[in-house]
Every structure is written in structure tokens, then in C-alpha cells.
Design an enzyme around this catalytic site. Structure first.
Site, PDB file in Angstrom:
ATOM      1  N   CYS A   2      -1.794 -34.356  44.320  1.00 11.66           N
ATOM      2  CA  CYS A   2      -1.002 -35.254  43.510  1.00 11.66           C
ATOM      3  C   CYS A   2       0.169 -35.791  44.336  1.00 11.66           C
ATOM      4  O   CYS A   2       0.796 -35.061  45.099  1.00 11.66           O
ATOM      5  CB  CYS A   2      -0.432 -34.625  42.257  1.00 11.66           C
ATOM      6  SG  CYS A   2      -1.679 -33.955  41.178  1.00 11.66           S
ATOM      7  N   ARG A  27      -3.236 -37.618  48.873  1.00 13.29           N
ATOM      8  CA  ARG A  27      -2.939 -36.369  48.169  1.00 13.29           C
ATOM      9  C   ARG A  27      -3.793 -36.170  46.917  1.00 13.29           C
ATOM     10  O   ARG A  27      -3.785 -35.105  46.308  1.00 13.29           O
ATOM     11  CB  ARG A  27      -1.463 -36.335  47.770  1.00 13.29           C
ATOM     12  CG  ARG A  27      -0.523 -36.405  48.927  1.00 13.29           C
ATOM     13  CD  ARG A  27       0.908 -36.382  48.445  1.00 13.29           C
ATOM     14  NE  ARG A  27       1.251 -35.102  47.865  1.00 13.29           N
ATOM     15  CZ  ARG A  27       1.675 -34.063  48.544  1.00 13.29           C
ATOM     16  NH1 ARG A  27       1.818 -34.141  49.842  1.00 13.29           N
ATOM     17  NH2 ARG A  27       1.960 -32.926  47.931  1.00 13.29           N
ATOM     18  N   TRP A  75      -4.717 -35.455  41.443  1.00  8.69           N
ATOM     19  CA  TRP A  75      -5.886 -34.664  41.839  1.00  8.69           C
ATOM     20  C   TRP A  75      -5.985 -33.591  40.762  1.00  8.69           C
ATOM     21  O   TRP A  75      -5.154 -32.685  40.688  1.00  8.69           O
ATOM     22  CB  TRP A  75      -5.652 -34.046  43.211  1.00  8.69           C
ATOM     23  CG  TRP A  75      -6.831 -33.326  43.769  1.00  8.69           C
ATOM     24  CD1 TRP A  75      -7.873 -33.868  44.471  1.00  8.69           C
ATOM     25  CD2 TRP A  75      -7.097 -31.914  43.693  1.00  8.69           C
ATOM     26  NE1 TRP A  75      -8.762 -32.887  44.824  1.00  8.69           N
ATOM     27  CE2 TRP A  75      -8.321 -31.689  44.368  1.00  8.69           C
ATOM     28  CE3 TRP A  75      -6.439 -30.832  43.115  1.00  8.69           C
ATOM     29  CZ2 TRP A  75      -8.891 -30.421  44.483  1.00  8.69           C
ATOM     30  CZ3 TRP A  75      -7.007 -29.568  43.234  1.00  8.69           C
ATOM     31  CH2 TRP A  75      -8.210 -29.374  43.918  1.00  8.69           C
ATOM     32  N   ASN A  99       3.478 -32.383  40.186  1.00  8.78           N
ATOM     33  CA  ASN A  99       2.512 -31.961  41.198  1.00  8.78           C
ATOM     34  C   ASN A  99       2.575 -30.435  41.232  1.00  8.78           C
ATOM     35  O   ASN A  99       3.650 -29.874  41.373  1.00  8.78           O
ATOM     36  CB  ASN A  99       2.946 -32.569  42.549  1.00  8.78           C
ATOM     37  CG  ASN A  99       2.210 -31.976  43.726  1.00  8.78           C
ATOM     38  OD1 ASN A  99       1.091 -31.491  43.587  1.00  8.78           O
ATOM     39  ND2 ASN A  99       2.842 -32.010  44.881  1.00  8.78           N
ATOM     40  N   GLY A 100       1.428 -29.778  41.055  1.00 13.14           N
ATOM     41  CA  GLY A 100       1.426 -28.314  41.067  1.00 13.14           C
ATOM     42  C   GLY A 100       0.688 -27.779  39.851  1.00 13.14           C
ATOM     43  O   GLY A 100      -0.035 -28.511  39.181  1.00 13.14           O
ATOM     44  N   GLU A 477     -16.695 -26.548  62.582  1.00  9.09           N
ATOM     45  CA  GLU A 477     -15.882 -27.723  62.271  1.00  9.09           C
ATOM     46  C   GLU A 477     -16.785 -28.960  62.121  1.00  9.09           C
ATOM     47  O   GLU A 477     -16.567 -29.798  61.239  1.00  9.09           O
ATOM     48  CB  GLU A 477     -14.819 -27.917  63.365  1.00  9.09           C
ATOM     49  CG  GLU A 477     -13.961 -29.156  63.269  1.00  9.09           C
ATOM     50  CD  GLU A 477     -13.180 -29.284  61.964  1.00  9.09           C
ATOM     51  OE1 GLU A 477     -13.115 -28.338  61.176  1.00  9.09           O
ATOM     52  OE2 GLU A 477     -12.666 -30.387  61.723  1.00  9.09           O
ATOM     53  N   LYS A 481     -17.032 -31.226  58.756  1.00 11.26           N
ATOM     54  CA  LYS A 481     -16.822 -32.684  58.740  1.00 11.26           C
ATOM     55  C   LYS A 481     -17.983 -33.372  58.032  1.00 11.26           C
ATOM     56  O   LYS A 481     -17.787 -34.255  57.204  1.00 11.26           O
ATOM     57  CB  LYS A 481     -16.722 -33.264  60.162  1.00 11.26           C
ATOM     58  CG  LYS A 481     -15.466 -33.022  60.948  1.00 11.26           C
ATOM     59  CD  LYS A 481     -14.277 -33.818  60.502  1.00 11.26           C
ATOM     60  CE  LYS A 481     -13.530 -33.076  59.439  1.00 11.26           C
ATOM     61  NZ  LYS A 481     -12.490 -32.184  59.828  1.00 11.26           N
ATOM     62  N   GLU A 484     -17.898 -32.665  54.266  1.00  9.77           N
ATOM     63  CA  GLU A 484     -16.741 -33.292  53.604  1.00  9.77           C
ATOM     64  C   GLU A 484     -16.976 -34.770  53.328  1.00  9.77           C
ATOM     65  O   GLU A 484     -16.666 -35.253  52.243  1.00  9.77           O
ATOM     66  CB  GLU A 484     -15.502 -33.209  54.525  1.00  9.77           C
ATOM     67  CG  GLU A 484     -14.707 -31.947  54.429  1.00  9.77           C
ATOM     68  CD  GLU A 484     -13.521 -31.968  55.382  1.00  9.77           C
ATOM     69  OE1 GLU A 484     -12.427 -31.618  54.939  1.00  9.77           O
ATOM     70  OE2 GLU A 484     -13.670 -32.316  56.573  1.00  9.77           O
ATOM     71  N   HIS A 500     -31.726 -13.935  62.843  1.00 11.55           N
ATOM     72  CA  HIS A 500     -31.406 -13.004  61.766  1.00 11.55           C
ATOM     73  C   HIS A 500     -31.397 -13.693  60.405  1.00 11.55           C
ATOM     74  O   HIS A 500     -30.751 -13.219  59.480  1.00 11.55           O
ATOM     75  CB  HIS A 500     -30.059 -12.322  62.050  1.00 11.55           C
ATOM     76  CG  HIS A 500     -30.060 -11.551  63.330  1.00 11.55           C
ATOM     77  ND1 HIS A 500     -30.882 -10.475  63.533  1.00 11.55           N
ATOM     78  CD2 HIS A 500     -29.383 -11.736  64.493  1.00 11.55           C
ATOM     79  CE1 HIS A 500     -30.701  -9.997  64.761  1.00 11.55           C
ATOM     80  NE2 HIS A 500     -29.794 -10.763  65.367  1.00 11.55           N
ATOM     81  N   LYS A 599      -5.996 -34.194  50.785  1.00  8.74           N
ATOM     82  CA  LYS A 599      -5.580 -33.829  52.135  1.00  8.74           C
ATOM     83  C   LYS A 599      -4.627 -32.640  52.152  1.00  8.74           C
ATOM     84  O   LYS A 599      -4.701 -31.780  53.014  1.00  8.74           O
ATOM     85  CB  LYS A 599      -4.921 -35.026  52.806  1.00  8.74           C
ATOM     86  CG  LYS A 599      -4.584 -34.723  54.241  1.00  8.74           C
ATOM     87  CD  LYS A 599      -4.639 -35.927  55.099  1.00  8.74           C
ATOM     88  CE  LYS A 599      -4.625 -35.555  56.551  1.00  8.74           C
ATOM     89  NZ  LYS A 599      -5.878 -34.910  56.990  1.00  8.74           N
TER      90      LYS A 599
HETATM   91  C1  G6P Z   1      -7.452 -29.550  52.914  1.00 13.90           C
HETATM   92  C2  G6P Z   1      -7.802 -30.713  53.817  1.00 13.90           C
HETATM   93  C3  G6P Z   1      -8.376 -30.179  55.133  1.00 13.90           C
HETATM   94  C4  G6P Z   1      -7.392 -29.209  55.774  1.00 13.90           C
HETATM   95  C5  G6P Z   1      -7.015 -28.074  54.814  1.00 13.90           C
HETATM   96  C6  G6P Z   1      -5.858 -27.258  55.358  1.00 13.90           C
HETATM   97  O1  G6P Z   1      -8.604 -28.905  52.495  1.00 13.90           O
HETATM   98  O2  G6P Z   1      -8.731 -31.560  53.188  1.00 13.90           O
HETATM   99  O3  G6P Z   1      -8.605 -31.262  56.014  1.00 13.90           O
HETATM  100  O4  G6P Z   1      -7.961 -28.670  56.925  1.00 13.90           O
HETATM  101  O5  G6P Z   1      -6.573 -28.623  53.575  1.00 13.90           O
HETATM  102  O6  G6P Z   1      -4.733 -28.082  55.443  1.00 13.90           O
HETATM  103  P1  G6P Z   1      -3.507 -27.864  56.404  1.00 13.90           P
HETATM  104  O7  G6P Z   1      -2.568 -28.999  56.078  1.00 13.90           O
HETATM  105  O8  G6P Z   1      -2.923 -26.530  56.052  1.00 13.90           O
HETATM  106  O9  G6P Z   1      -4.007 -27.916  57.791  1.00 13.90           O
END
Ligand code: G6P
Length: 604
Positions: A2, A27, A75, A99-100, A477, A481, A484, A500, A599
Site C-alpha cells: 500500500c 507498493r 495491496w 498501510n499495514g 533466483e 524471476k 514472479e 533424488h 515490491k
Molecule cells: C518482495 C519483493 C521481492 C523482494 C522481497 C524482499 O517479495 O517482491 O522482490 O526480494 O520482497 O524485499 P527486500 O526489500 O527486503 O529486499
């Protein structure tokens, strides 16, 4: 999680608020809303399901005038995305954006309903609006009303409150969710992130945990947790104004992938000059005997990579844990441990809670690797090793990740001094780091080939990523990606684990992506590749030119510029970023704002 923007000014603020929301959309983006008090102090409120663009369209139909307003991009946590659940929430003449998460909302809701308040939404936020309205009904000033109500709330919040009866005031409060005051001339602003306000001011006062502030046109006052007036230093922002613009790129993600050589140079600047490392700012680490790293998401993958470096180069034991796990289990604190958090935003709720817990249970040295100056993790850690990636807007993290890896190599060098890292290794490390930005530039030239390859993944429902050693977290990673942003189910395995279990999944419908630098594990990796090939699996391999891997039936090899093994995890991240980007573009997903994600995750 948010985004909040607010303004109290003499000019019309609707456009400022809207631009702010657009810049905060990373956000959260499932619904948005705005409330502005007209010059005649009428309360105008528009909310829309969907992205900020939907709100912008609605505002064209119903333009708002007036100098005091608040706005929000959501969000969803409590209550599905809908217009009724979108903020601002209203109680009589009062509106609130939040927000929260208010954890005791159910109990408060029951009490308010018993008092006759009628709820229009399923959100936790609406209780805040009614609680403050109830204080106002009893004649309490807005500022005091917020001070009273915040003591009734448990959970996390950043909030902004506006009352039609006080058209030139905003009251804002922060506990667990970031808020920053933008200082103007004859006008003041508030937002979840300074980025939202850069078009109108470069001067910011960051609120601290528990702060409440009263914003008026000509001044603002801040009060701490005990309602005592406090000063919060005004700082000049160093963030570039156009950081929120895509420029010539189609998506922020692609722009940010291409910014990596620059971001890495910036992160090295001042720390590696003319072949010399300058890491004095990290303090004396000579007494450290063990390292514990905590992070979430992509940052956790950076932590996992660092474990290979810290153990092999600095010869220090290193544990890595996901913050949401660490914070809810009992762990053992060894003496002379360094607690490291990694976070792009510096506001991730679980990482922050883990840091606070770590201090409580006895960690005495804390260091954060973070991209946002002034963020909570930076403020609450003893030492901050800043990544200088610049603002990252795309939800899928790219340049923040590679700069975290660079920072972690620097940290490894600092930890390694006087321990495992001899003069030759240190020289090799500095050499490798110096070459890195140019190597990344070269690796970006794979873009066209990867784009051509992406089509074969777009129709698939699953994908398997393989790596060994320090490339295993890079495979993780890569898988993250892909899931996501293209919504393809992807998993990563340490290639030695194939037999395994995951081998059972191999068939023509399961593409396998392998990262294969030319290191001591490459022969082992080749055997793993054969295991997959023998079972009809279709392989795409990003391999060092000298690794001796060639394209053949069911195997496509894309050569990657040769690089030192030390920095290979950083270099091999690039093709995986580009692959997931192009697959997502072909699939037509929302690359920069993938569904259901945000994010900055400032709620649990
Ligand atoms: C969210 C974002 C990710 C990020 C994660 C941790 O899930 O979408 O891209 O890696 O938070 O965020 P930070 O700001 O702590 O790296």
C-alpha cells in the site's frame, strides 16, 4: 504494501497526489482512491478497483479541486480488492488511508458496532476511521484523537487522516510502516516513500517508529511515542528526480537490468579505487567468529550465495535464514556473531522483526546491506553497507540483487582480512570486481539471442533450473524471476540432487535451464546434464565459452563471456533475468507489476 500520499497546500493537490500514487504503485496496485477537500470544504472522494490508471480515468470524469487531500494505492490484506474496500475509508466528516495490518481489528469492530457504527467495508482500516471519529465526536482535537486511538491499535500502520471540519490539517502516524514528510514552502506533504514526492520537493523529514505528526501549510510538528514534541532532521534527498521514469525502455524491469553496470560501478565507488579496497566504514570485524544472515525473497538468494564466499574465502561459519522463519523459532546465538540483514527496501516487515528479535536474544553486532538510505533497517542496524542501485521500481528485483552480491563480496573481503583471505586471493577479488561492470555490459549483449529463445518457454507450464555450488542460489533466483513475472511454475535444484527425486519430472514438457560456468564443478554438472538428456529432457545451458559444452539434440548452449569464478554468480544472473523478462513479455503479463505481488512487503 500500500502506498500513501497526502498534501496540505494552497494550490490544487489532486494532480500531485495522483502522480505520487503512480510513483508508489510498486507498493500495491489492486485498487486506488483519493479524497480532497474543496475550497468550500466539501469532501470529495473517488475510489476505483484496479490500478491507479483507473482512478486517473475516474478523476478526469470527476475532477477535484482543493489544497488538502490524501490518496492510497492498495495491496489487499483484509477484504478482497473492491471499490468498497479501497481507501480512503470514511466515518462522517473524517477520512483515513492506512498501510499495514491492525491485528485487533475484529475486537475493535465488535465494540464499534455495539456503539452503533455501521461498517461499509471488510477492511481492518475502517475501525481506525470510526475510532478517530468517535474521539472527535467527544470534542477531542484531531491530533489528540489520533494519539489516543493509536494506543488502542495493535499491529502495524502508517496512516494519514483528514477531517472536513479542519480543512488545513493532516495528521499522520507511523508504527511499523514507513512515512516521510515532504517539506515545501507554504505546503507540506506526506508519503510512504520519498519517491512519490520528488516532483514537488527534495526536502524530507523521516518519521521514526511511533511518531505522530500534524501537518499544516506553514509548519509541521512531530511527536514521539510518548506524545512529546520532537525534532526530525530535514534531509536533502539524493535520489534522482527521474528515477521513477522508464525512459526509452518498455518496462522498468528491462531498464533496471540495463542499469546494472552503472549500479555496480556506483556500489564499488569509494570502496574500490585503483585496485585498493577501502572498507574502513565497516568497522573492525577482526573479532567476529561467525556470521548469521537474514533476508527474504531475492535478498535471501543473495544471502545464500554469500555463504559460499564467506565460508570459503573468509573461513568463517555462516548461517543463512529466511526472516519469517528466524523470527518464530528459538535459535542459538554464538558469541562474537555478526548479524547481517539484506534488503532492497529496508522496510520488509519480517526482516525488520528478525533484526529486532536478534538484538533481543543477544546479537551484539548488526550490519545491514540495503538500498534505501534512512530506511528502518538502516536506522536500526549498527552499520549499513549501502548498495547504490538507485531506485528500483520493477517488482521483480534485478539491479538490487546484483549490487547486493557486490556488497556481499566486499563484506567477505573485509571479514577475510587476517583470516582465510591471503594477499593473492584479495588481489584476485579486487581484480574480478574491477572487471565486473564491463563483463556485465558484455553479458547484456546476449539479449537478442535470449529473446529469440524465449518463445520455447512461453507455452510451458513448468521449468526446472539447475546449478551447483554458488550457482545453486543463482538457479533459485532464476526460478523465482520466472515464476514472479511469467506465472510459470519454476523450481531450482542443486544439480546433484536431481537423482533424488526431480528426475521423475523430466519429459519433453519440462524445460531445464542450467547455469554452467567453467569451474571445478563443471565435470560433475556435465554428468547431471547427461542424466537429463538420457531421459528426453530439453536443456538450455548458459555456459562459459571454455566449459566444453556444445549445442546438440535437445541441448541448446548459449555461451557466456568467460569470467573469474568468484564473480560468476553475478554474471550468470543476467541471462536468467533476461530470459524471464522476454518470456513474460511474450506471455503478455504485467512485467513490472505482476499479479498479487508488491515490491515492499511491510506486512507480515
Ligand atoms: C518482495 C519483493 C521481492 C523482494 C522481497 C524482499 O517479495 O517482491 O522482490 O526480494 O520482497 O524485499 P527486500 O526489500 O527486503 O529486499
Amino acid at each position: 504494501m500500500c502506498g500513501i500520499v497526502g498534501a496540505v497546500a494552497q494550490r490544487d493537490v489532486a494532480d500531485i497526489l495522483l502522480t505520487g500514487l503512480q510513483r508508489l504503485e510498486y507498493r500495491g496496485y489492486d485498487s486506488a482512491g483519493m479524497a480532497v477537500l474543496s475550497p468550500a470544504a466539501e469532501l470529495q472522494r473517488v475510489r476505483r478497483l484496479g490500478k491507479v490508471e483507473q482512478l486517473a480515468n475516474a478523476l478526469q470524469q470527476h475532477p477535484m479541486t482543493g489544497g488538502t487531500g490524501i490518496a492510497h494505492t492498495r495491496w489487499a490484506t483484509h477484504g478482497q480488492p473492491s471499490e468498497a474496500n479501497a481507501h480512503p475509508h470514511q466515518s462522517g466528516s473524517l477520512v483515513v488511508v492506512h498501510n499495514g495490518i491492525i491485528e485487533n481489528h475484529a475486537e475493535l469492530r465488535r465494540q464499534l458496532e455495539a456503539q452503533g457504527y455501521v461498517f461499509e467495508s471488510q477492511t481492518d482500516t475502517e475501525v481506525i476511521a470510526h475510532l478517530i471519529a468517535e474521539q472527535r465526536r467527544q470534542g477531542v482535537e484531531l491530533l489528540q484523537a489520533v494519539m489516543v486511538v493509536r494506543k488502542q491499535l495493535t499491529g502495524a500502520y502508517g496512516m494519514a487522516v483528514m477531517d472536513q471540519q479542519l480543512p488545513e490539517q493532516l495528521v499522520v502516524a507511523r508504527s511499523g510502516s514507513p512515512l516521510v514528510i515532504g517539506v515545501g514552502i507554504g505546503e507540506h506533504f506526506v508519503a510512504s516513500d520519498q519517491l512519490a514526492l520528488l516532483p514537488v520537493t527534495q526536502r524530507f523529514a523521516f518519521l521514526e517508529e511511533g511518531d505522530v505528526a500534524l501537518l499544516q501549510r506553514h509548519d509541521y510538528q512531530v511527536f514521539d511515542l510518548n506524545d512529546q514534541a520532537v525534532e526530525r532532521r530535514v534531509q536533502e534527498s539524493t535520489v534522482e528526480h527521474d528515477a521513477g521514469d522508464k525512459g526509452a525502455f518498455r518496462h522498468y524491469m528491462l531498464k533496471e537490468i540495463y542499469e546494472q553496470p552503472h549500479a555496480i560501478r556506483q556500489t564499488l565507488a569509494g570502496r574500490l579505487e585503483n585496485g585498493e579496497l577501502n572498507l574502513e566504514a565497516l568497522g573492525d570485524l577482526s573479532d567476529i567468529e561467525q556470521v548469521q544472515i537474514i533476508a527474504c525473497g531475492t535478498s535471501y538468494h543473495a544471502a545464500m550465495t554469500a555463504r559460499y564466499w564467506i565460508e570459503s574465502l573468509a573461513q568463517l561459519p555462516c548461517n543463512v535464514e529466511i526472516a519469517s522463519e528466524f523470527r518464530y523459532r528459538r535459535s542459538v546465538v554464538r558469541p562474537r556473531s555478526l548479524l547481517v540483514t539484506i534488503s532492497q527496501s529496508g522496510e520488509t516487515a519480517d526482516t525488520l522483526a528478525a533484526l529486532r528479535l536478534a538484538k533481543e536474544i543477544g546479537y551484539q553486532r548488526t550490519l545491514t546491506i540495503c538500498n534505501v538510505p534512512g530506511s528502518s533497517l538502516v536506522r536500526e542496524s549498527d552499520v549499513a553497507l549501502m548498495t547504490c542501485a538507485g531506485v528500483e521500481v520493477g517488482v521483480a528485483s534485478t539491479k538490487a540483487f546484483t549490487t547486493q552480491l557486490v556488497a556481499l563480496l566486499l563484506l567477505t573481503a573485509a571479514l577475510g582480512r587476517g583470516r582465510g583471505l591471503d594477499v593473492h586471493q584479495q588481489a584476485a577479488l579486487t581484480d574480478a570486481l574491477q572487471q565486473l561492470p564491463d563483463l556485465i555490459d558484455k553479458t547484456l549483449s546476449m539479449n537478442a539471442d535470449i529473446q529469440a529463445l524465449a518463445q520455447r518457454f512461453a507455452e510451458k507450464h513448468h521449468a526446472l533450473f539447475l546449478g551447483r555450488g554458488s550457482q545453486y542460489p543463482i538457479a533459485m533466483e532464476g526460478a523465482l524471476k520466472l515464476k514472479e513475472i511469467s506465472y510459470i511454475h519454476a523450481e531450482a535444484y542443486a544439480a546433484g540432487e536431481l537423482k533424488h527425486g526431480p528426475l521423475a519430472l523430466i519429459d519433453a514438457e519440462m524445460p531445464i535451464i542450467v547455469v554452467a560456468p567453467n569451474n571445478q564443478l563443471v565435470e560433475k554438472l556435465k554428468s547431471n546434464i547427461e542424466e537429463v538428456r538420457a531421459r528426453g529432457g530439453e536443456l538450455t545451458i548458459f555456459a562459459d565459452e571454455a566449459a566444453g559444452l556444445t549445442t546438440s539434440d535437445n541441448v541448446t548452449v548459449l555461451p557466456v563471456t568467460h569470467c573469474d569464478n568468484l564473480i560468476a554468480p553475478i554474471v550468470y544472473t543476467l541471462p536468467l533475468q533476461l530470459l524471464s523478462y522476454h518470456v513474460a513479455v511474450i506471455k503478455g503479463t504485467d512485467v513490472d507489476q505482476p499479479r498479487n505481488l508488491a515490491k515492499s512487503v511491510t506486512v507480515e
